[in-house]
Scaffold this motif. Structure first.
Motif, PDB file in Angstrom:
ATOM      1  N   LEU A 188       0.750  -1.247   0.141  1.00  0.00           N
ATOM      2  CA  LEU A 188       0.018  -0.170  -0.075  1.00  0.00           C
ATOM      3  C   LEU A 188       0.801   1.389  -0.076  1.00  0.00           C
ATOM      4  CD1 LEU A 188      -2.534   1.268   0.353  1.00  0.00           C
ATOM      5  CD2 LEU A 188      -2.210   1.344   3.011  1.00  0.00           C
ATOM      6  N   ILE A 189       0.560   2.067  -0.967  1.00  0.00           N
ATOM      7  CA  ILE A 189       1.564   3.523  -1.047  1.00  0.00           C
ATOM      8  C   ILE A 189       0.324   4.346  -1.119  1.00  0.00           C
ATOM      9  CG2 ILE A 189       2.690   4.960  -2.275  1.00  0.00           C
ATOM     10  CD1 ILE A 189       4.342   2.334  -3.344  1.00  0.00           C
ATOM     11  N   VAL A 190       0.634   5.491  -0.093  1.00  0.00           N
ATOM     12  CA  VAL A 190      -0.354   6.779  -0.213  1.00  0.00           C
ATOM     13  C   VAL A 190       0.512   8.079  -0.586  1.00  0.00           C
ATOM     14  CG1 VAL A 190      -2.140   8.007   1.071  1.00  0.00           C
ATOM     15  CG2 VAL A 190      -2.006   5.614   1.475  1.00  0.00           C
ATOM     16  N   ASP A 191       0.203   8.575  -1.590  1.00  0.00           N
ATOM     17  CA  ASP A 191       0.762  10.026  -1.940  1.00  0.00           C
ATOM     18  C   ASP A 191       0.134  11.005  -2.241  1.00  0.00           C
ATOM     19  OD1 ASP A 191       0.732   9.047  -4.336  1.00  0.00           O
ATOM     20  OD2 ASP A 191       2.588   8.393  -4.543  1.00  0.00           O
ATOM     21  N   ALA A 226      -4.902  -1.674  -7.343  1.00  0.00           N
ATOM     22  CA  ALA A 226      -6.298  -0.797  -7.169  1.00  0.00           C
ATOM     23  C   ALA A 226      -5.998   0.506  -6.623  1.00  0.00           C
ATOM     24  CB  ALA A 226      -7.182  -1.665  -6.222  1.00  0.00           C
ATOM     25  N   GLU A 227      -7.020   1.322  -6.882  1.00  0.00           N
ATOM     26  CA  GLU A 227      -6.684   2.720  -6.591  1.00  0.00           C
ATOM     27  C   GLU A 227      -7.806   3.482  -6.053  1.00  0.00           C
ATOM     28  OE1 GLU A 227      -3.895   5.635  -8.818  1.00  0.00           O
ATOM     29  OE2 GLU A 227      -5.839   6.128  -9.670  1.00  0.00           O
ATOM     30  N   PHE A 249      -3.654   9.923  -3.340  1.00  0.00           N
ATOM     31  CA  PHE A 249      -3.867   8.469  -3.963  1.00  0.00           C
ATOM     32  C   PHE A 249      -3.367   7.311  -3.324  1.00  0.00           C
ATOM     33  CE2 PHE A 249      -3.910  11.393  -7.262  1.00  0.00           C
ATOM     34  CZ  PHE A 249      -4.384  11.022  -8.308  1.00  0.00           C
ATOM     35  N   PHE A 250      -4.476   6.606  -2.745  1.00  0.00           N
ATOM     36  CA  PHE A 250      -4.362   5.102  -1.944  1.00  0.00           C
ATOM     37  C   PHE A 250      -4.078   3.958  -2.903  1.00  0.00           C
ATOM     38  CE2 PHE A 250      -6.340   8.162   0.896  1.00  0.00           C
ATOM     39  CZ  PHE A 250      -5.761   7.597   2.308  1.00  0.00           C
ATOM     40  N   GLN A 251      -2.700   3.577  -3.032  1.00  0.00           N
ATOM     41  CA  GLN A 251      -2.690   2.528  -4.121  1.00  0.00           C
ATOM     42  C   GLN A 251      -2.270   1.069  -3.616  1.00  0.00           C
ATOM     43  OE1 GLN A 251      -0.310   5.133  -7.552  1.00  0.00           O
ATOM     44  NE2 GLN A 251       0.075   5.719  -5.548  1.00  0.00           N
ATOM     45  N   LEU A 252      -3.098   0.061  -3.876  1.00  0.00           N
ATOM     46  CA  LEU A 252      -2.654  -0.975  -3.555  1.00  0.00           C
ATOM     47  C   LEU A 252      -2.260  -2.095  -4.639  1.00  0.00           C
ATOM     48  CD1 LEU A 252      -3.129  -3.042  -0.842  1.00  0.00           C
ATOM     49  CD2 LEU A 252      -5.130  -3.787  -2.073  1.00  0.00           C
ATOM     50  N   TYR A 253      -0.937  -2.759  -4.267  1.00  0.00           N
ATOM     51  CA  TYR A 253      -0.350  -3.516  -5.229  1.00  0.00           C
ATOM     52  C   TYR A 253      -0.453  -5.207  -5.092  1.00  0.00           C
ATOM     53  CZ  TYR A 253       1.685   0.705  -7.133  1.00  0.00           C
ATOM     54  OH  TYR A 253       1.797   2.065  -7.514  1.00  0.00           O
ATOM     55  N   ALA A 254      -1.012  -5.853  -5.828  1.00  0.00           N
ATOM     56  CA  ALA A 254      -0.691  -7.274  -5.566  1.00  0.00           C
ATOM     57  C   ALA A 254       0.385  -7.838  -6.186  1.00  0.00           C
ATOM     58  CB  ALA A 254      -1.807  -7.972  -6.368  1.00  0.00           C
ATOM     59  N   LEU A 255       1.466  -8.442  -5.545  1.00  0.00           N
ATOM     60  CA  LEU A 255       2.676  -8.890  -5.864  1.00  0.00           C
ATOM     61  C   LEU A 255       2.869 -10.525  -6.036  1.00  0.00           C
ATOM     62  CD1 LEU A 255       5.112  -6.623  -4.056  1.00  0.00           C
ATOM     63  CD2 LEU A 255       3.944  -6.330  -6.229  1.00  0.00           C
ATOM     64  N   THR A 277       6.003  14.529  -5.427  1.00  0.00           N
ATOM     65  CA  THR A 277       4.837  13.928  -5.130  1.00  0.00           C
ATOM     66  C   THR A 277       5.198  13.432  -3.435  1.00  0.00           C
ATOM     67  OG1 THR A 277       4.369  12.883  -7.196  1.00  0.00           O
ATOM     68  CG2 THR A 277       3.761  11.800  -5.062  1.00  0.00           C
ATOM     69  N   PHE A 278       4.465  13.838  -2.435  1.00  0.00           N
ATOM     70  CA  PHE A 278       4.887  13.737  -1.080  1.00  0.00           C
ATOM     71  C   PHE A 278       4.149  12.478  -0.788  1.00  0.00           C
ATOM     72  CE2 PHE A 278       4.265  14.360   3.435  1.00  0.00           C
ATOM     73  CZ  PHE A 278       5.528  15.130   3.828  1.00  0.00           C
ATOM     74  N   VAL A 279       5.125  11.580   0.012  1.00  0.00           N
ATOM     75  CA  VAL A 279       4.460  10.228   0.338  1.00  0.00           C
ATOM     76  C   VAL A 279       4.019  10.378   1.960  1.00  0.00           C
ATOM     77  CG1 VAL A 279       5.402   7.654   1.059  1.00  0.00           C
ATOM     78  CG2 VAL A 279       6.294   9.137  -1.015  1.00  0.00           C
ATOM     79  N   HIS A 280       3.030   9.651   2.063  1.00  0.00           N
ATOM     80  CA  HIS A 280       2.306   9.875   3.287  1.00  0.00           C
ATOM     81  C   HIS A 280       2.175   8.435   4.178  1.00  0.00           C
ATOM     82  CE1 HIS A 280       0.353  14.021   3.434  1.00  0.00           C
ATOM     83  NE2 HIS A 280       0.707  13.814   2.283  1.00  0.00           N
ATOM     84  N   TRP A 281       2.199   7.543   3.185  1.00  0.00           N
ATOM     85  CA  TRP A 281       2.206   6.110   4.083  1.00  0.00           C
ATOM     86  C   TRP A 281       2.649   4.988   3.174  1.00  0.00           C
ATOM     87  CZ3 TRP A 281      -3.102   3.417   5.936  1.00  0.00           C
ATOM     88  CH2 TRP A 281      -2.779   2.498   6.888  1.00  0.00           C
TER      89      TRP A 281
END
Length: 152
Positions: free
Chosen positions: A43-46, A142-143, A109-115, A54-58
């Motif tokens: 999960l990346i939130v920016d 997913a976003e 942007f809350f971005q979820l990646y499946a790896l 682009t500021f990264v929040h989580w």
């Protein structure tokens, strides 16, 4: 893949309690339709509207594929209770740092990646380290976008 929050709708306003103007706690997130071959989630939130960068929040990585949600108020520790490792945000801390735009309305942007693998990076990895590691390993994404503007 779908990513949702019970706190706000896609492209909706993020409630103040999840920002620097409130309790600054992480919002609840839920996901489904994860690819069956998934070995871990990221999960990346920016905020791409931040001045100059682009500021990264989580950042959270190595979330087990059996986990389907993150509850509200994940504390800023190395690991999260359900599994997963927290990276460093651009505030310089582990865990979540809520929206705190200096001016105007910003998108988050809350971005979820499946790896197809676990990353096994050390605690406190940065977004740039994670982006490098996931290259060629993303099975799905997913976003969810939230917006926030401070009331001065």
């Amino acid at each position: 893949m779908k990513l949702t929050s019970s706190a706000f709708v896609d492209n909706g306003l993020i409630p103040a309690k999840y920002t620097c103007d409130g309790a600054d706690i992480s919002p609840p997130l839920t996901w489904h339709e994860i690819p069956s071959e998934t070995q871990s989630l990221v999960l990346i939130v920016d905020d791409p509207d931040a001045p100059g960068m682009t500021f990264v929040h989580w950042v959270v990585y190595d979330i087990p594929p059996t986990v389907k949600q993150l509850p509200e108020k994940i504390i800023g520790s190395k690991n999260i209770p359900s599994g997963g490792v927290q990276g460093k945000n651009d505030f310089g801390n582990l865990g979540y740092g809520g929206p705190c735009p200096p001016s105007g309305s910003h998108r988050y942007f809350f971005q979820l990646y499946a790896l197809d693998q676990k990353l096994s990076l050390a605690t406190g990895a940065s977004k740039s380290q994670i982006i490098r590691e996931i290259e060629g390993h993303v099975l799905g994404k997913a976003e969810l976008i939230g917006r926030y503007q401070r009331q001065h």
